[in-house]
Design an enzyme around this catalytic site. Structure first.
Site, PDB file in Angstrom:
ATOM      1  N   SER A 104       0.813  -1.213   0.000  1.00  0.00           N
ATOM      2  CA  SER A 104       0.000   0.000   0.000  1.00  0.00           C
ATOM      3  C   SER A 104       0.848   1.264   0.000  1.00  0.00           C
ATOM      4  CB  SER A 104      -0.904  -0.015   1.239  1.00  0.00           C
ATOM      5  OG  SER A 104      -1.306   1.283   1.609  1.00  0.00           O
ATOM      6  N   GLY A 105       0.498   2.211  -0.856  1.00  0.00           N
ATOM      7  CA  GLY A 105       1.162   3.506  -0.843  1.00  0.00           C
ATOM      8  C   GLY A 105       0.878   4.272   0.439  1.00  0.00           C
ATOM      9  N   CYS A 213      -5.540  10.193  -0.819  1.00  0.00           N
ATOM     10  CA  CYS A 213      -6.055   8.871  -0.476  1.00  0.00           C
ATOM     11  C   CYS A 213      -7.481   8.780  -1.003  1.00  0.00           C
ATOM     12  CB  CYS A 213      -6.033   8.680   1.039  1.00  0.00           C
ATOM     13  SG  CYS A 213      -7.027   7.291   1.639  1.00  0.00           S
ATOM     14  N   ASN A 437     -11.488  -2.774  -2.955  1.00  0.00           N
ATOM     15  CA  ASN A 437     -10.784  -2.374  -1.742  1.00  0.00           C
ATOM     16  C   ASN A 437     -11.710  -2.537  -0.541  1.00  0.00           C
ATOM     17  OD1 ASN A 437      -9.401  -1.135   0.323  1.00  0.00           O
ATOM     18  ND2 ASN A 437      -9.358   0.890  -0.613  1.00  0.00           N
ATOM     19  N   LEU A 438     -11.425  -3.530   0.295  1.00  0.00           N
ATOM     20  CA  LEU A 438     -12.190  -3.780   1.525  1.00  0.00           C
ATOM     21  C   LEU A 438     -11.660  -2.831   2.596  1.00  0.00           C
ATOM     22  CD1 LEU A 438     -11.704  -7.621   1.202  1.00  0.00           C
ATOM     23  CD2 LEU A 438     -13.902  -6.474   0.855  1.00  0.00           C
ATOM     24  N   PRO A 440     -10.295  -0.305   5.391  1.00  0.00           N
ATOM     25  CA  PRO A 440     -10.449  -0.021   6.816  1.00  0.00           C
ATOM     26  C   PRO A 440     -10.906   1.414   7.057  1.00  0.00           C
ATOM     27  CG  PRO A 440      -8.139   0.022   6.232  1.00  0.00           C
ATOM     28  CD  PRO A 440      -8.879  -0.428   5.001  1.00  0.00           C
ATOM     29  N   SER A 441     -10.978   2.214   5.987  1.00  0.00           N
ATOM     30  CA  SER A 441     -11.551   3.554   6.120  1.00  0.00           C
ATOM     31  C   SER A 441     -13.071   3.486   6.265  1.00  0.00           C
ATOM     32  CB  SER A 441     -11.198   4.415   4.898  1.00  0.00           C
ATOM     33  OG  SER A 441      -9.813   4.657   4.834  1.00  0.00           O
TER      34      SER A 441
END
EC number: 4.1.3.1
Length: 576
Positions: A104-105, A213, A437-438, A440-441
């Site tokens: 991840s970036g 992001c 994308n699962l 966490p945000s």
């Protein structure tokens, strides 16, 4: 008298080798691997950009492995599930249970930039940051693979049969952000990724200047055509290097509110314009410039912008036409006829330009329609954009011929959005693979899903075609959770906290870091020492006196009764 030119044999040989390589590349492109890939360049272009020294890359073997893995999941309506790995410890633990690795970036930006300066995910770190992390993890994968082989070949067949084999060489998919600039920057970034060990790379359609992001506000898209150029640049670099690196195209069109330019007609139907004719000649940028010249700052400017936006009555051109038809004079049937005609001519898949839309509107009798997309432009010059799943679908249609997977970034785990996107993209590109994308945000507990629905979320959307799914920052969050809770307990209870929370749990779960000297490769390098010195070494790290021998002995300490029959535990050989 003119003399005829004789072509030297060396020149003929050079051309022969060149043409043979061109034919080889063309045959490669004609393989099943690239049957869905569109290239705006030729095999001759690719070979012309190659040097005379042919090179091979270990990452290409992993890229082919990743492709097979994803296509198998696609065929089975399942998904490769993974998460962002922070370090060699995480990547080796993940290898036991998962079939791909994500870099991840965001995690690199916050924990491991090449300047060691942490910060949020704004892609303002040096462009070798994520490739460096890929290399860090790829070297670790190769090392633990070598170490495992040495350990297994030191065992008897019976011992090997009882010792699980771990495939440490799980393919890595890395975050390429926006490509880090223009075409040449994207080309060089992709070259780095291949050299450092990435099997796949994703590139997103945000502006590289204002990149955020995917779960931050203020995202600015580039034109569809510009992002296609990024994807083509990446594919060209992979072709020049002769690799099959998996290319993922990400779109942030669902939540984006701005776009750099209106140059691409595929974007026109989502650009917002002012519909209040009272603002004619009063652009937002001009109003703000006057206010700043008058000394207004901060909250005053924000209030002025909010007031202007409210007055502007922003709409897409299609919304403006629809409202004008519904508010026009005429019978309801006449309005319905015009509305149907407009919808037929301006459906999303047709991607009509604003100029074409205005011509159609005039034919429907809307000759004095006021709609201006320049008036609401921001101080930076960006156009207002109405993000939506449909905007992401239109971009998915455009990106699919140039990518292997399409990823729509979302703001919540919404099954309706997933279904709409998957069906929309696959209506034009039925064989394309999808990524999700699962994040966490997302506040998953606030999503309205039950625990059972959360458990079933991955397989549910896998059946829609999302065959690669990942939690971008799970490595980061897991690291923080374990250290925070352990540090708190350790401050209170000292060594008992370590023994209970970590050492015993490592033992209970067969985690091979329990014997950390062995995990780090002490046995492996002892083998080097002994090999160099004829089979014996008095300085071997794992010789007599190493404390790790304690973990091979039976022990019956009080308090260990819950760890084995009658409190006696024999730690078996590491799973490595």
């Amino acid at each position: 008298m003119a003399t005829s030119f004789s072509v030297p044999s060396m020149i003929m040989e050079e051309e022969g080798r060149f043409e043979a390589e061109v034919a080889e590349v063309q045959a490669w492109w004609n393989s099943e691997r690239f049957k869905l890939t569109r290239r705006p360049y030729t095999a001759k272009d690719v070979v012309s950009l190659r040097g005379s020294l042919r090179q091979s890359y270990a990452s290409n073997d992993l890229a082919k492995k990743l492709w097979r893995t994803l296509k198998t999941h696609q065929a089975n309506s399942t998904a490769s599930r993974t998460f962002g790995a922070l370090d060699p410890v995480q990547v080796t633990m993940m290898a036991k249970h998962l079939d791909s690795i994500y870099v991840s970036g965001w995690q690199c930006s916050s924990t491991h930039t090449s300047t060691n300066e942490p910060g949020p995910d704004l892609a303002d770190y040096p462009y070798d940051t994520v490739p460096n992390k890929v290399e860090h993890l790829f070297f670790a994968q190769q090392y633990h693979d070598r170490k495992q082989r040495e350990a297994r070949m030191s065992m008897s067949r019976e011992e090997r049969a009882k010792t699980p084999y771990v495939d440490y060489l799980k393919p890595i998919i890395a975050d390429g952000d926006t490509g880090f600039g223009g075409t040449t920057a994207t080309v060089k970034l992709c070259k780095l990724f291949v050299e450092r060990g990435a099997a796949g790379v994703h590139i997103e359609d945000q502006s590289s200047v204002t990149k955020k992001c995917g779960h931050m506000a203020g995202k600015v898209l580039v034109a569809v055509s510009e992002h296609i150029n990024r994807l083509v640049a990446a594919r060209l670099q992979f072709d020049v290097m002769g690799v099959e690196t998996v290319l993922v195209a990400r779109t942030d069109a669902v939540a984006a509110t701005l776009i750099q330019t209106n140059v691409d007609s595929r974007d026109h139907q989502f650009i917002l314009g002012a519909t209040n004719p009272n603002l004619r000649g009063k652009s937002l940028a001009g109003v703000l410039a006057e206010a700043m010249a008058a000394g207004k700052t901060g909250a005053e400017l924000q209030a002025l912008e909010d007031q202007w936006i409210s007055m502007a009555q922003l709409k897409t051109f299609s919304e403006c036409v629809t409202d004008a038809i519904m508010n026009s004079n005429g019978t309801e049937s006449e309005k319905r006829r015009k509305l149907d005609e407009w919808m037929n001519h301006s459906s999303y898949e047709k991607c009509i330009s604003n100029e074409q839309g205005r011509e159609i509107a005039e034919k429907l009798g809307l000759k004095n329609l006021f709609w201006d997309w320049d008036l609401p432009r921001t101080r930076e010059g960006f156009y207002r954009f109405k993000g939506s799943v449909m905007a992401a679908i239109v971009r998915g249609w455009a990106f699919a011929p140039h990518a292997d997977l399409i990823w729509m970034e979302t703001s919540s785990p919404d099954l309706v959005e997933c279904t709409t996107f998957a069906k929309g993209v696959k209506s034009v590109h039925p064989e394309i693979m999808l990524a999700y994308n699962l994040s966490p945000s997302f506040n998953w507990d606030a999503s309205g899903m039950s625990d059972k629905q959360m458990e079933e979320f991955i397989p549910t959307i896998a059946r829609l075609g999302f065959c690669w799914q990942f939690i971008t920052l799970a490595g980061f969050h897991a690291d923080a959770l374990v250290i925070d809770t352990f540090a708190r307990d350790y401050a209170r209870r000292g060594m008992l906290a370590y023994v209970e929370r970590i050492q015993r749990e490592e033992r209970n779960n067969g985690v091979d870091t329990l014997a950390h000297q062995k995990w780090s490769g002490a046995n492996y390098y002892d083998r080097y020492l002994k090999t160099v010195q004829g089979g014996i070494s008095s300085t071997a790290a794992m010789g007599k006196g190493v404390t790790e021998e304690q973990f091979k002995e039976s022990w019956t300490r009080a308090g260990a009764g819950n760890l084995g029959e009658e409190g006696s535990v024999v730690v078996a050989k590491s799973r490595m």
